[in-house]
Design a protein around this motif. Structure first.
Motif, PDB file in Angstrom:
ATOM      1  N   GLU A  44       0.855  -1.195   0.000  1.00 33.57           N
ATOM      2  CA  GLU A  44       0.000   0.000   0.000  1.00 33.57           C
ATOM      3  C   GLU A  44       0.884   1.237   0.000  1.00 33.57           C
ATOM      4  O   GLU A  44       1.813   1.332   0.804  1.00 33.57           O
ATOM      5  CB  GLU A  44      -0.930  -0.026   1.224  1.00 33.57           C
ATOM      6  N   ALA A  52      -9.920   4.013  -1.108  1.00 34.78           N
ATOM      7  CA  ALA A  52     -10.939   5.057  -1.223  1.00 34.78           C
ATOM      8  C   ALA A  52     -12.156   4.699  -0.383  1.00 34.78           C
ATOM      9  O   ALA A  52     -12.820   5.583   0.170  1.00 34.78           O
ATOM     10  CB  ALA A  52     -11.338   5.225  -2.687  1.00 34.78           C
ATOM     11  N   LYS A  62     -20.714   8.210   3.765  1.00 34.32           N
ATOM     12  CA  LYS A  62     -21.939   7.690   4.388  1.00 34.32           C
ATOM     13  C   LYS A  62     -22.038   8.103   5.853  1.00 34.32           C
ATOM     14  O   LYS A  62     -23.126   8.295   6.382  1.00 34.32           O
ATOM     15  CB  LYS A  62     -21.992   6.169   4.264  1.00 34.32           C
ATOM     16  N   ASP A 320     -12.072  -0.983  -8.861  1.00 35.17           N
ATOM     17  CA  ASP A 320     -12.260   0.208  -9.705  1.00 35.17           C
ATOM     18  C   ASP A 320     -11.312   0.223 -10.897  1.00 35.17           C
ATOM     19  O   ASP A 320     -11.624   0.820 -11.932  1.00 35.17           O
ATOM     20  CB  ASP A 320     -12.036   1.484  -8.887  1.00 35.17           C
ATOM     21  N   ALA A 328     -17.835  -0.803  -3.910  1.00 33.15           N
ATOM     22  CA  ALA A 328     -17.005  -1.506  -2.934  1.00 33.15           C
ATOM     23  C   ALA A 328     -17.359  -2.999  -2.860  1.00 33.15           C
ATOM     24  O   ALA A 328     -16.478  -3.857  -2.927  1.00 33.15           O
ATOM     25  CB  ALA A 328     -17.157  -0.846  -1.571  1.00 33.15           C
TER      26      ALA A 328
HETATM   27  C1  LIG Z   1     -17.247   9.777  -2.560  1.00 31.16           C
HETATM   28  C2  LIG Z   1     -17.374   8.314  -2.864  1.00 31.16           C
HETATM   29  C3  LIG Z   1     -18.446   7.615  -2.366  1.00 31.16           C
HETATM   30  C4  LIG Z   1     -18.577   6.255  -2.635  1.00 31.16           C
HETATM   31  N1  LIG Z   1     -19.655   5.602  -2.125  1.00 31.16           N
HETATM   32  C5  LIG Z   1     -19.802   4.282  -2.351  1.00 31.16           C
HETATM   33  C6  LIG Z   1     -20.892   3.572  -1.787  1.00 31.16           C
HETATM   34  O1  LIG Z   1     -21.724   4.138  -1.091  1.00 31.16           O
HETATM   35  N2  LIG Z   1     -20.992   2.252  -2.022  1.00 31.16           N
HETATM   36  C7  LIG Z   1     -20.066   1.588  -2.786  1.00 31.16           C
HETATM   37  O2  LIG Z   1     -20.198   0.369  -2.973  1.00 31.16           O
HETATM   38  N3  LIG Z   1     -19.021   2.236  -3.336  1.00 31.16           N
HETATM   39  C8  LIG Z   1     -18.869   3.561  -3.142  1.00 31.16           C
HETATM   40  N4  LIG Z   1     -17.809   4.224  -3.681  1.00 31.16           N
HETATM   41  C9  LIG Z   1     -16.877   3.480  -4.531  1.00 31.16           C
HETATM   42  C10 LIG Z   1     -15.887   2.657  -3.714  1.00 31.16           C
HETATM   43  O3  LIG Z   1     -15.196   3.495  -2.809  1.00 31.16           O
HETATM   44  C11 LIG Z   1     -14.894   1.991  -4.681  1.00 31.16           C
HETATM   45  O4  LIG Z   1     -15.625   1.218  -5.601  1.00 31.16           O
HETATM   46  C12 LIG Z   1     -13.933   1.083  -3.938  1.00 31.16           C
HETATM   47  O5  LIG Z   1     -13.185   1.803  -2.992  1.00 31.16           O
HETATM   48  C13 LIG Z   1     -12.974   0.423  -4.946  1.00 31.16           C
HETATM   49  O6  LIG Z   1     -12.127  -0.425  -4.257  1.00 31.16           O
HETATM   50  P1  LIG Z   1     -10.697  -0.811  -4.832  1.00 31.16           P
HETATM   51  O7  LIG Z   1     -10.116  -1.791  -3.852  1.00 31.16           O
HETATM   52  O8  LIG Z   1     -10.807  -1.185  -6.239  1.00 31.16           O
HETATM   53  O9  LIG Z   1      -9.841   0.536  -4.817  1.00 31.16           O
HETATM   54  P2  LIG Z   1      -9.505   1.687  -3.693  1.00 31.16           P
HETATM   55  O10 LIG Z   1     -10.478   1.589  -2.596  1.00 31.16           O
HETATM   56  O11 LIG Z   1      -9.397   2.898  -4.472  1.00 31.16           O
HETATM   57  O12 LIG Z   1      -8.095   1.210  -3.158  1.00 31.16           O
HETATM   58  C14 LIG Z   1      -6.959   1.207  -3.964  1.00 31.16           C
HETATM   59  C15 LIG Z   1      -5.719   1.273  -3.088  1.00 31.16           C
HETATM   60  O13 LIG Z   1      -4.575   1.044  -3.897  1.00 31.16           O
HETATM   61  C16 LIG Z   1      -3.514   1.889  -3.474  1.00 31.16           C
HETATM   62  N5  LIG Z   1      -2.560   2.036  -4.586  1.00 31.16           N
HETATM   63  C17 LIG Z   1      -2.801   2.585  -5.814  1.00 31.16           C
HETATM   64  N6  LIG Z   1      -1.686   2.497  -6.584  1.00 31.16           N
HETATM   65  C18 LIG Z   1      -0.729   1.882  -5.842  1.00 31.16           C
HETATM   66  C19 LIG Z   1       0.624   1.504  -6.088  1.00 31.16           C
HETATM   67  N7  LIG Z   1       1.218   1.719  -7.263  1.00 31.16           N
HETATM   68  N8  LIG Z   1       1.308   0.915  -5.092  1.00 31.16           N
HETATM   69  C20 LIG Z   1       0.733   0.672  -3.889  1.00 31.16           C
HETATM   70  N9  LIG Z   1      -0.555   1.003  -3.596  1.00 31.16           N
HETATM   71  C21 LIG Z   1      -1.278   1.591  -4.566  1.00 31.16           C
HETATM   72  C22 LIG Z   1      -4.254   3.185  -3.138  1.00 31.16           C
HETATM   73  O14 LIG Z   1      -3.470   3.993  -2.290  1.00 31.16           O
HETATM   74  C23 LIG Z   1      -5.508   2.639  -2.451  1.00 31.16           C
HETATM   75  O15 LIG Z   1      -5.309   2.488  -1.065  1.00 31.16           O
HETATM   76  C24 LIG Z   1     -17.629   5.586  -3.426  1.00 31.16           C
HETATM   77  C25 LIG Z   1     -16.517   6.280  -3.920  1.00 31.16           C
HETATM   78  C26 LIG Z   1     -16.390   7.636  -3.652  1.00 31.16           C
HETATM   79  C27 LIG Z   1     -15.188   8.362  -4.191  1.00 31.16           C
END
Ligand SMILES: Cc1cc2nc3c(=O)[nH]c(=O)nc-3n(C[C@H](O)[C@H](O)[C@H](O)COP(=O)(O)OP(=O)(O)OC[C@H]3O[C@@H](n4cnc5c(N)ncnc54)[C@H](O)[C@@H]3O)c2cc1C
Length: 481
Positions: A44, A52, A62, A320, A328
């Motif tokens: 991380e 996120a 939320k 994402d 999420a």
């Molecule tokens: C304002 C807002 C409200 C939302 N509300 C909802 C909701 O109500 N319900 C819902 O289901 N979804 C919601 N979402 C969407 C949800 O947050 C995302 O779909 C979810 O977080 C995606 O998860 P992920 O694990 O793909 O990525 P992320 O949660 O984005 O995590 C990715 C991680 O990878 C790390 N990273 C990136 N590149 C590197 C690298 N090169 N080396 C090491 N680490 C790295 C980042 O620092 C981060 O910690 C919302 C999003 C936003 C912005």
């Protein structure tokens, strides 16, 4: 702040799995593989775990919504003829107090989950050296290479910044930085009427901020059932939110006190702050994917097959970073499915096609399956049954008289095609319909079921009765009776 990287820092250099990113996809993918005995390293780049979902998106927004509902007294409004609003003089510290507590406890929960699964964690920026090696650069610039059988890319997404807009995070914010605003404004513009824009616009409106929402489309949330979106829009209008559709922001000017948005038509919107919620882009920069042979599609999305495997067989991607639906819960499932495939665990082989979606506006809406419009587009015959909260004793008790549940079903066999819900607890109650759909149930399932009384859940029964009336009329018209 919660536990950071005190977890397990003595990373050895050879693993079954290296996961990049600790958001929902990274955490759950790592735990899935570790649960089945795999040696897992999670990388991380941020100081805190959770991505996120925990730090800038789902959980903070939320929690903020819950605080907005509480301090505005909106849930109680009209119940006892009293004003429950605590918004006058409210400070950002008070507004964000619970958000910080909840986020901290989420950090602790994730930390414990990783520890329980014996997942090693390193902090640093990861990139791919080849199909089996991940390089991590720590804050001091030191690099370490980790050999691994499988790589899971779960790097998530970041707010898209439209060209020509300078995000100073004092007057002009994106959906990450809005959580760090310095003071609660009196006036605000939200640019973008998608999920994030609509949620923040409604939350700030509930807090008494004068919000104008600008969107280039001609309606709010175009993928939502039109009847539900229409009800949402009229309730938000009643709450004080101003909508400006079919308009683009042509120019943004700011000074120390104000932001001025000049729209394509020439209309000007002057406000204290502006939030641009213009979509998100996947985090692939610097990962070195192309050099390793991982194929990238439009808008930087990593291309994957149904197992979330990329064009390089040992490299998987979930969440994402692969695009739609970018939620999420779905991100977690994608990562689990990916790891089941990568390690041939023969357990959870695909992400369910029944995927609910919730939008935490005020009021909240939720849906699963097809809308009326989707049925029409697909040429599918359908009927509708509705139930209204103002006819429900529980709706009356809690004072939500505008909620509605709508069932879309097939006339031929009464099978449930979609559920669309607006009102208190819609994001929870939608799962009753989702399970019925997953089981291939008809609306008769709700008619047979016994519900607690008084509840909002029994809206399913009354929507099904209403649907049954529609179905009888339809049969009569078809000459089937
Ligand atoms: C304002 C807002 C409200 C939302 N509300 C909802 C909701 O109500 N319900 C819902 O289901 N979804 C919601 N979402 C969407 C949800 O947050 C995302 O779909 C979810 O977080 C995606 O998860 P992920 O694990 O793909 O990525 P992320 O949660 O984005 O995590 C990715 C991680 O990878 C790390 N990273 C990136 N590149 C590197 C690298 N090169 N080396 C090491 N680490 C790295 C980042 O620092 C981060 O910690 C919302 C999003 C936003 C912005």
């Amino acid at each position: 702040m919660g536990p950071r990287f005190g977890l397990r820092m003595m990373a050895t250099s050879s693993y079954d799995l290296v996961v990049i990113g600790s958001g929902p996809a990274g955490e759950k993918g790592a735990a899935q593989a570790a649960y089945f005995g795999k040696r897992v390293l999670l990388v991380e780049r941020e100081a805190v775990l959770g991505g996120a979902a925990v730090n800038t998106g789902t959980v903070p927004s939320k929690t903020l919504r819950e605080t907005a509902l509480y301090v505005s007294g909106l849930r109680q409004r009209g119940l006892y003829g009293l004003d429950y609003s605590f918004t006058a003089g409210l400070t950002v510290e008070q507004l964000m107090h619970r958000e910080r507590l909840v986020v901290e406890s989420e950090h602790a929960i994730i930390g414990r989950n990783l520890e329980r699964h014996r997942i090693e964690v390193v902090r640093g920026v990861a990139s791919l050296v080849n199909a089996h090696t991940v390089r991590v650069r720590d804050a001091g610039g030191r690099e370490h290479d980790y050999r691994t059988d499988v790589i899971l890319i779960a790097t998530g997404s970041s707010p898209y910044h439209p060209p020509g807009v300078t995000f100073d995070h004092e007057r002009i914010y994106d959906s990450d930085s809005i959580l760090r605003m310095r003071a609660i404004p009196k006036t605000m513009a939200v640019v973008g009427g998608g999920v994030i824009g609509s949620e923040y616009a409604s939350m700030f409106t509930a807090l008494g901020v004068q919000v104008t929402l600008v969107d280039s489309g001609d309606c709010l949330l175009p993928f939502v059932d039109r009847e539900i979106a229409g009800r949402l829009q009229s309730q938000l209008t009643r709450l004080g939110l101003r909508f400006v559709f079919r308009e683009r922001v042509a120019k943004v000017a700011r000074n120390a006190e104000r932001v001025n948005l000049v729209l394509g038509s020439g209309e000007q919107i002057a406000c204290e702050i502006a939030l641009f919620a213009a979509g998100r882009q996947s985090n692939i920069e610097g990962l070195g994917l192309e050099a390793v042979g991982v194929r990238i599609g439009q808008r930087g999305l990593i291309l994957v097959n149904e197992h979330y495997q990329t064009s390089v067989p040992s490299v998987y991607a979930a969440g994402d970073v692969v695009g739609f639906p970018a939620l999420a819960g779905t991100s977690m499932e994608q990562a689990r499915v990916a790891m089941v495939h990568a390690f041939d665990l023969r357990y959870k082989e695909q992400v369910s096609a029944i995927q609910p979606l919730a939008i935490y506006t005020v009021p909240e809406i939720s849906m699963v399956g097809r809308s009326e419009e989707a049925c029409r587009q697909a040429g599918l015959p359908y009927l509708v049954g509705r139930a209204y909260y103002d006819k429900s004793p529980r709706g009356q008790i809690i004072g939500d008289l505008s909620g509605m549940l709508k069932l879309v079903f097939s006339p031929a066999d009464k099978k449930l095609l979609g559920v669309h819900h607006i009102g208190e607890l819609a994001s929870e109650l939608v799962h009753i319909g989702a399970h019925a759909m997953a089981g291939g149930e008809t609306i008769d399932a709700f008619i047979r079921a016994v519900y607690n009384y008084p509840t909002l859940a029994d809206s399913y029964k009354y929507a099904a009765y209403d649907g049954l009336d529609e179905w009888r009329t339809w049969r009569h018209k078809q000459g089937l009776d």
